[in-house]
Design a protein around this motif. Structure first.
Motif, PDB file in Angstrom:
ATOM      1  N   ALA A   1      12.302   3.660 -14.708  1.00 31.68           N
ATOM      2  CA  ALA A   1      12.281   2.723 -13.632  1.00 31.68           C
ATOM      3  C   ALA A   1      11.006   2.124 -13.425  1.00 31.68           C
ATOM      4  O   ALA A   1      10.746   0.779 -13.334  1.00 31.68           O
ATOM      5  CB  ALA A   1      13.034   3.205 -12.701  1.00 31.68           C
ATOM      6  N   VAL A   2       9.904   2.743 -13.273  1.00 28.79           N
ATOM      7  CA  VAL A   2       8.703   2.057 -13.212  1.00 28.79           C
ATOM      8  C   VAL A   2       8.211   1.433 -14.535  1.00 28.79           C
ATOM      9  O   VAL A   2       7.454   0.266 -14.245  1.00 28.79           O
ATOM     10  CB  VAL A   2       7.461   3.354 -13.053  1.00 28.79           C
ATOM     11  CG1 VAL A   2       6.107   2.934 -13.134  1.00 28.79           C
ATOM     12  CG2 VAL A   2       7.813   4.134 -11.702  1.00 28.79           C
ATOM     13  N   ALA A   3       8.463   2.021 -15.816  1.00 29.51           N
ATOM     14  CA  ALA A   3       8.355   1.010 -16.861  1.00 29.51           C
ATOM     15  C   ALA A   3       9.081  -0.055 -16.968  1.00 29.51           C
ATOM     16  O   ALA A   3       8.601  -1.235 -17.300  1.00 29.51           O
ATOM     17  CB  ALA A   3       8.595   1.943 -18.172  1.00 29.51           C
ATOM     18  N   SER A   4      10.336  -0.207 -16.451  1.00 25.87           N
ATOM     19  CA  SER A   4      11.052  -1.301 -16.417  1.00 25.87           C
ATOM     20  C   SER A   4      10.393  -2.377 -15.485  1.00 25.87           C
ATOM     21  O   SER A   4      10.412  -3.707 -15.719  1.00 25.87           O
ATOM     22  CB  SER A   4      12.327  -1.074 -15.984  1.00 25.87           C
ATOM     23  OG  SER A   4      13.018  -0.116 -16.809  1.00 25.87           O
ATOM     24  N   VAL A   5       9.936  -1.899 -14.300  1.00 24.63           N
ATOM     25  CA  VAL A   5       9.384  -2.770 -13.216  1.00 24.63           C
ATOM     26  C   VAL A   5       8.073  -3.436 -13.890  1.00 24.63           C
ATOM     27  O   VAL A   5       7.940  -4.742 -13.852  1.00 24.63           O
ATOM     28  CB  VAL A   5       8.831  -1.895 -12.045  1.00 24.63           C
ATOM     29  CG1 VAL A   5       7.901  -2.810 -11.234  1.00 24.63           C
ATOM     30  CG2 VAL A   5       9.810  -1.465 -11.348  1.00 24.63           C
TER      31      VAL A   5
ATOM     32  N   ALA B   1       2.621   5.087  -8.947  1.00 31.63           N
ATOM     33  CA  ALA B   1       2.251   6.241  -9.606  1.00 31.63           C
ATOM     34  C   ALA B   1       2.281   7.668  -8.487  1.00 31.63           C
ATOM     35  O   ALA B   1       2.476   8.788  -8.894  1.00 31.63           O
ATOM     36  CB  ALA B   1       0.704   6.175 -10.249  1.00 31.63           C
ATOM     37  N   GLY B   2       1.809   7.399  -7.182  1.00 31.84           N
ATOM     38  CA  GLY B   2       1.804   8.417  -6.278  1.00 31.84           C
ATOM     39  C   GLY B   2       3.205   8.839  -6.003  1.00 31.84           C
ATOM     40  O   GLY B   2       3.428  10.038  -5.837  1.00 31.84           O
ATOM     41  N   ILE B   3       4.159   8.007  -6.065  1.00 27.52           N
ATOM     42  CA  ILE B   3       5.583   8.366  -5.749  1.00 27.52           C
ATOM     43  C   ILE B   3       6.041   9.332  -6.864  1.00 27.52           C
ATOM     44  O   ILE B   3       6.788  10.310  -6.828  1.00 27.52           O
ATOM     45  CB  ILE B   3       6.301   7.137  -5.455  1.00 27.52           C
ATOM     46  CG1 ILE B   3       6.053   6.538  -4.062  1.00 27.52           C
ATOM     47  CG2 ILE B   3       7.852   7.801  -5.320  1.00 27.52           C
ATOM     48  CD1 ILE B   3       6.838   5.280  -4.006  1.00 27.52           C
ATOM     49  N   GLY B   4       5.735   8.769  -8.223  1.00 21.66           N
ATOM     50  CA  GLY B   4       5.929   9.539  -9.219  1.00 21.66           C
ATOM     51  C   GLY B   4       5.370  10.909  -9.453  1.00 21.66           C
ATOM     52  O   GLY B   4       6.120  12.019  -9.730  1.00 21.66           O
TER      53      GLY B   4
END
Length: 473
Positions: free
Chosen positions: A15-19, A42-45
């Motif tokens: 999802a982060v990569a998609s954003v 990144a912190g949430i990850g």
């Protein structure tokens, strides 16, 4: 039904990569806005990965194993990405229009390495490794005015492609002698066939791909040029997060032999000695601090291999602890480099002159990190070396430990050169002031505390390392 919740960290990074992929499509992306998105994501990850650390199970027809070993290394990878993103507020080394692609490739590479540490089937391992490698191949030439370092990107790609070819060739041999591509089955069958040349050659060639990621001698040829040629933040990621995935896979693959091959142990001992000695001796003459840290990483790959080649639970756990220590110490060094050279240029050791006056907190962070890399107590680097050497002594490798201690003494010389520049040398010309924002102060304080606390009170972390390797087949 597949338990998709076991795949939660990986799905989050998809999802982060998609954003960031969507952000990279914008014609006029705002670098400040991208950074404000990247830090919390990144912190949430990292939080998500930590929350999933106790999950266990198999996915994708048992080719993907989720256990404490893989999850701990995923936490290391998420921590590495979080660290790198934090120091990207002044991403001057990469053109503003490419910042979206930078964060996208960073996310994809982290995702790929998370998949790599959980993969327990040869083809799955190879695909995950290639995905992470090609992300790095694209990140390296992203540097502003990359035409000056075009050779770096080409060399990294060519050497990496060669290492990948050797690795898949070795995996073919492993499949040929064991008739399976699953690591659990190979672990059972390989010790009985290691006397066959094809089995030993196959294991060594397969390990070659991971030795390349670790920059272990003689697979190190790319490291100094890539460290120097890549943007400072990209070099930080290569020097920290990517080494964690490589360490995990070397432990998993060496463990396949279960210590049955004396020849394999001898080869690993030779590689360890050569890597330590070569890295430390060549680092002495370096003037560029990133090249110095590149040769230092070659030496540290040799130290870590001492624990792994013991092929015991204590040896593997010492290597896991050493990997965590190396992640923290190396990031501390690169954070100082990035702050002292905010425009993204390659920092020379002489440019650190008078750093203790320009920024006492950064000078102290750098000094403790270098003391840790040299193995000086009470840092976590000393504890890491102590655990690795203790595991080797338990197996009777006295001469190897002596060589390792001699190399640690040699390394102290060039680390002290850097510390001398920061604390004792006066600048020959006036260097620009070092701007230290509140975030940097917090990070520096946290790193200093971590480097000392984990070194003095290692019990919990050693226990975690021991529990991590206890689940290995």
């Amino acid at each position: 039904m597949m338990k998709w919740t076991l795949f939660t960290p990986e799905l989050y990074y998809v999802a982060v990569a998609s954003v960031f992929f969507i952000c990279s499509l914008e014609k006029q992306a705002d670098p400040r806005r991208l950074y404000r998105w990247a830090v919390p994501l990144a912190g949430i990850g990292l939080a998500v990965t930590v929350a999933c650390a106790r999950m266990e199970g198999f996915l994708f027809f048992d080719s993907y194993r989720v256990d404490l070993f893989s999850q701990v290394f995923k936490v290391f990878l998420a921590l590495g990405m979080f660290f790198v993103v934090l120091v990207c507020n002044e991403l001057q080394g990469i053109e503003p229009r490419k910042h979206g692609e930078f964060y996208f490739l960073l996310s994809v590479c982290t995702l790929a390495m998370m998949m790599l540490v959980s993969a327990v089937e040869l083809l799955t391992i190879y695909i995950a490794l290639e995905l992470s490698s090609y992300s790095l191949y694209l990140l390296v030439p992203m540097r502003h005015r990359a035409d000056e370092y075009v050779e770096t990107g080409i060399k990294y790609f060519m050497v990496g492609a060669t290492a990948s070819a050797l690795m898949i060739f070795g995996m073919g041999y492993l499949f040929g002698v064991t008739h399976t591509t699953y690591v659990a089955d190979i672990v059972q069958k390989l010790p009985h066939v290691l006397h066959q040349p094809a089995a030993l050659v196959g294991l060594l060639l397969a390990l070659g791909g991971f030795f390349f990621k670790q920059a272990l001698f003689p697979f190190h040829i790319w490291a100094p040029d890539v460290y120097q040629g890549a943007a400072n933040q990209v070099t930080t990621y290569i020097a920290t997060a990517s080494k964690m995935a490589a360490a995990a896979m070397v432990i998993r693959f060496v463990g396949m032999s279960t210590g049955q091959s004396e020849l394999l142990v001898q080869i690993l001992v030779v590689l360890s000695v050569l890597s330590m000695t070569f890295g430390n001796l060549v680092a002495i003459v370096q003037k560029d601090i990133k090249r110095l840290l590149a040769y230092s990483s070659i030496a540290h790959a040799g130290y870590m291999l001492i624990g792994i080649l013991c092929m015991t639970q204590r040896g593997y756990s010492s290597a896991v602890y050493y990997a965590l220590a190396y992640l923290i110490m190396n990031f501390a060094c690169f954070m100082v480099i990035i702050r002292v050279a905010p425009d993204g240029h390659n920092l020379q050791i002489r440019e650190l002159a008078g750093l203790h006056k320009r920024s006492p907190i950064l000078a102290m962070t750098l000094m403790l990190a270098l003391f840790g890399l040299a193995g000086i107590p009470p840092t976590l680097g000393f504890t890491g070396k102590f655990l690795v050497f203790a595991a080797a002594l338990e197996k009777g490798y006295l001469m190897l430990v002596i060589i390792g201690m001699i190399n640690a003494t040699i390394s102290l010389y060039y680390y002290l050169i850097v510390i001398k520049a920061a604390y004792l040398l006066e600048p020959v010309r006036e260097y620009p002031p070092v701007r230290v924002d509140p975030w940097t102060r917090v990070m520096s304080a946290a790193l200093v505390i971590a480097m000392v606390y984990v070194g003095i009170f290692p019990d919990r972390f050693v226990a975690l390392a021991e529990a991590t390797v206890a689940v290995l087949p």
